[in-house]
Design a protein around this motif. Structure first.
Motif, PDB file in Angstrom:
ATOM      1  N   SER A 272       0.803  -1.172   0.103  1.00  0.00           N
ATOM      2  CA  SER A 272       0.051   0.130  -0.017  1.00  0.00           C
ATOM      3  C   SER A 272       0.920   1.329   0.036  1.00  0.00           C
ATOM      4  O   SER A 272       1.975   1.218   0.348  1.00  0.00           O
ATOM      5  CB  SER A 272      -1.004  -0.055   1.198  1.00  0.00           C
ATOM      6  N   PRO A 273       0.258   2.369  -0.463  1.00  0.00           N
ATOM      7  CA  PRO A 273       1.269   3.607  -0.362  1.00  0.00           C
ATOM      8  C   PRO A 273       1.370   4.179   1.054  1.00  0.00           C
ATOM      9  O   PRO A 273       2.431   4.488   1.050  1.00  0.00           O
ATOM     10  CB  PRO A 273       0.365   4.662  -1.226  1.00  0.00           C
ATOM     11  N   GLY A 274       0.609   4.055   2.011  1.00  0.00           N
ATOM     12  CA  GLY A 274       0.484   4.305   3.292  1.00  0.00           C
ATOM     13  C   GLY A 274       1.694   3.603   3.859  1.00  0.00           C
ATOM     14  O   GLY A 274       2.775   4.242   4.621  1.00  0.00           O
ATOM     15  N   LYS A 275       2.042   2.231   3.521  1.00  0.00           N
ATOM     16  CA  LYS A 275       3.069   1.648   4.152  1.00  0.00           C
ATOM     17  C   LYS A 275       4.434   1.967   3.582  1.00  0.00           C
ATOM     18  O   LYS A 275       5.197   2.062   4.264  1.00  0.00           O
ATOM     19  CB  LYS A 275       2.924  -0.029   4.118  1.00  0.00           C
ATOM     20  N   MET A 276       4.250   2.455   2.364  1.00  0.00           N
ATOM     21  CA  MET A 276       5.513   2.742   1.726  1.00  0.00           C
ATOM     22  C   MET A 276       6.010   4.233   2.319  1.00  0.00           C
ATOM     23  O   MET A 276       7.286   4.328   2.527  1.00  0.00           O
ATOM     24  CB  MET A 276       5.218   2.904   0.064  1.00  0.00           C
TER      25      MET A 276
ATOM     26  N   LEU B 276       9.747   4.656   4.011  1.00  0.00           N
ATOM     27  CA  LEU B 276      10.555   5.980   3.506  1.00  0.00           C
ATOM     28  C   LEU B 276      10.735   6.673   4.753  1.00  0.00           C
ATOM     29  O   LEU B 276      12.207   7.215   4.886  1.00  0.00           O
ATOM     30  CB  LEU B 276       9.871   6.772   2.492  1.00  0.00           C
ATOM     31  N   ILE B 277      10.061   7.245   5.584  1.00  0.00           N
ATOM     32  CA  ILE B 277      10.272   7.997   6.631  1.00  0.00           C
ATOM     33  C   ILE B 277      11.135   7.399   7.724  1.00  0.00           C
ATOM     34  O   ILE B 277      12.120   7.922   8.377  1.00  0.00           O
ATOM     35  CB  ILE B 277       8.796   8.363   7.786  1.00  0.00           C
TER      36      ILE B 277
ATOM     37  N   GLY C 134      16.398  15.634   4.784  1.00  0.00           N
ATOM     38  CA  GLY C 134      17.101  14.210   4.141  1.00  0.00           C
ATOM     39  C   GLY C 134      15.841  13.066   4.100  1.00  0.00           C
ATOM     40  O   GLY C 134      15.847  12.067   3.990  1.00  0.00           O
ATOM     41  N   SER C 135      14.673  13.779   3.478  1.00  0.00           N
ATOM     42  CA  SER C 135      13.379  13.063   3.151  1.00  0.00           C
ATOM     43  C   SER C 135      13.502  12.530   2.073  1.00  0.00           C
ATOM     44  O   SER C 135      14.030  13.215   1.097  1.00  0.00           O
ATOM     45  CB  SER C 135      12.190  14.126   3.428  1.00  0.00           C
ATOM     46  N   TYR C 136      12.831  11.392   1.779  1.00  0.00           N
ATOM     47  CA  TYR C 136      12.704  10.927   0.460  1.00  0.00           C
ATOM     48  C   TYR C 136      11.365  11.163  -0.314  1.00  0.00           C
ATOM     49  O   TYR C 136      11.131  10.716  -1.292  1.00  0.00           O
ATOM     50  CB  TYR C 136      13.006   9.206   0.623  1.00  0.00           C
ATOM     51  N   LEU C 137      10.693  11.982   0.581  1.00  0.00           N
ATOM     52  CA  LEU C 137       9.230  12.083   0.019  1.00  0.00           C
ATOM     53  C   LEU C 137       9.268  13.613  -0.113  1.00  0.00           C
ATOM     54  O   LEU C 137       8.000  14.128  -0.387  1.00  0.00           O
ATOM     55  CB  LEU C 137       8.566  11.969   1.103  1.00  0.00           C
TER      56      LEU C 137
END
Length: 377
Positions: free
Chosen positions: A222-226, A230-231, A246-249
């Motif tokens: 799910s997008p939520g778990k991704m 990533l956090i 430093g965020s991947y989002l």
């Protein structure tokens, strides 16, 4: 921590089988198509060989443009950039490298208006600017194509080597054989038809990866778990991306922006010297030139963006899990530079066990072959 080698999930025989077998399949298939078209009245002459009688419709033009820009290095690099910068990398990579295709829609229609009988863009250069400019463009076009073909072959060979252990030099020499056969026999039309099939295969595999990661897979699902993974990845030691906090989002990244500027400058030069892009515009039907290039540019944007925001950030999210081929270590500089983020991420979601298991018995046969075909394409 000792550096451990990534597990190779397939045998060398599988690599040779796909490289040689798939190449032969495309070669014989396109030869058969060319023969059928000849029997149905298609006249094979220089006009057919070089520009397909300038009769390509919108769909074939768009597919040809999309396939011409979808190199193995493009797919591997987009995933690598997303691995390094997060969604900022995938966004800037796709956005900056699709603009050149859109510009070609204008060049294509100007070619149709001012040089409707031209066979190559070098011919236009000679007529408009003279012999010196013609030879200059010939040299730079040849140099550009040598560099592009070399990078494509090396990128594809590295991906196949990581999946099968097949010798890199053997891949480099065997991959072009099938392409050479059907191009020599069928000319530009055979190349365009093959481009259409390549594009369809790539789209199917990208959709397979997307659904596997964000909808049906057990590792993320799910997008939520991704988002949560990533956090958590940004908070691990030595994992933060060169972005804001430093965020991947986030797409707020000065380094990613610098990469985007360099990418525009680099690939603009490559594209304008690549005869294949000009040739699609010359071969297109006059009414199909602009819509074909515009549609191709829009379609191409979706491919690296979707693939990178699926497989690139998947590698970040799951690199510290036993399912990742290099576990318990991160990928090293050589592996990242070789573009192995994509094949490693593909092995991870295809059901491969941990590297310590030393086998891939959980991988379905079709998944293994699909990964190889994707690497070769």
């Amino acid at each position: 921590m000792a550096d451990t080698a990534a597990v190779i999930p397939l045998s060398q025989g599988a690599g040779y089988g796909v490289v040689v077998g798939l190449g032969a399949l495309f070669a014989f298939g396109m030869i058969a198509v060319s023969e059928v078209m000849k029997r149905r009245g298609n006249v094979e002459n220089s006009e057919e060989f070089t520009v397909a009688k300038r009769s390509l419709g919108t769909g074939l033009t768009a597919a040809g443009v999309t396939s011409s820009w979808t190199w193995s290095t493009t797919l591997l690099s987009s995933v690598t950039v997303a691995y390094e910068y997060g969604v900022a990398g995938s966004f800037f990579y796709a956005a900056c490298n699709s603009t050149q295709i859109m510009v070609f829609s204008n060049l294509a229609i100007q070619t149709k208006r001012k040089a409707p009988n031209a066979r190559t863009f070098l011919e236009i250069i000679r007529v408009r600017y003279g012999t010196i400019a013609h030879f200059s463009f010939m040299f730079f076009s040849l140099a550009s194509n040598i560099l592009v073909v070399s990078s494509i072959l090396i990128g594809g060979a590295a991906a196949i080597n990581s999946l099968t252990g097949m010798n890199v030099y053997a891949s480099v020499w065997l991959l072009p054989l099938g392409v050479s056969v059907y191009t020599i026999r069928g000319g530009l039309r055979a190349t365009i038809l093959t481009d259409y099939i390549h594009t369809a295969i790539i789209l199917i595999v990208i959709l397979f990866f997307w659904f596997k990661v964000y909808a049906s897979g057990t590792q993320i699902g799910s997008p939520g778990k991704m988002w949560d993974l990533l956090i958590a990845a940004a908070q691990r030691n030595n994992y933060s991306a060169p972005t804001k906090d430093g965020s991947y989002l986030t797409i707020r990244s000065l380094d990613a922006l610098k990469f985007a500027i360099l990418s525009i400058l680099e690939y603009t030069g490559v594209v304008f010297l690549d005869n294949s892009f000009h040739q699609k515009g010359i071969a297109a039907d006059p009414a199909s030139a602009i819509p074909g290039y515009v549609l191709g540019g829009l379609a191409w944007y979706a491919m690296p963006f979707t693939l990178a925001t699926t497989m690139g950030i998947l590698a970040v999210a799951l690199e510290n899990t036993p399912a990742f081929p290099t576990y318990p270590r991160r990928m090293n500089t050589q592996e990242i530079g070789a573009g192995l983020t994509l094949p490693f991420a593909a092995q991870t979601i295809a059901g491969k066990g941990g590297a310590g298991a030393g086998k891939s018995s959980n991988n379905p046969w079709i998944v293994k072959r699909t990964l190889l075909i994707f690497a070769e394409t």
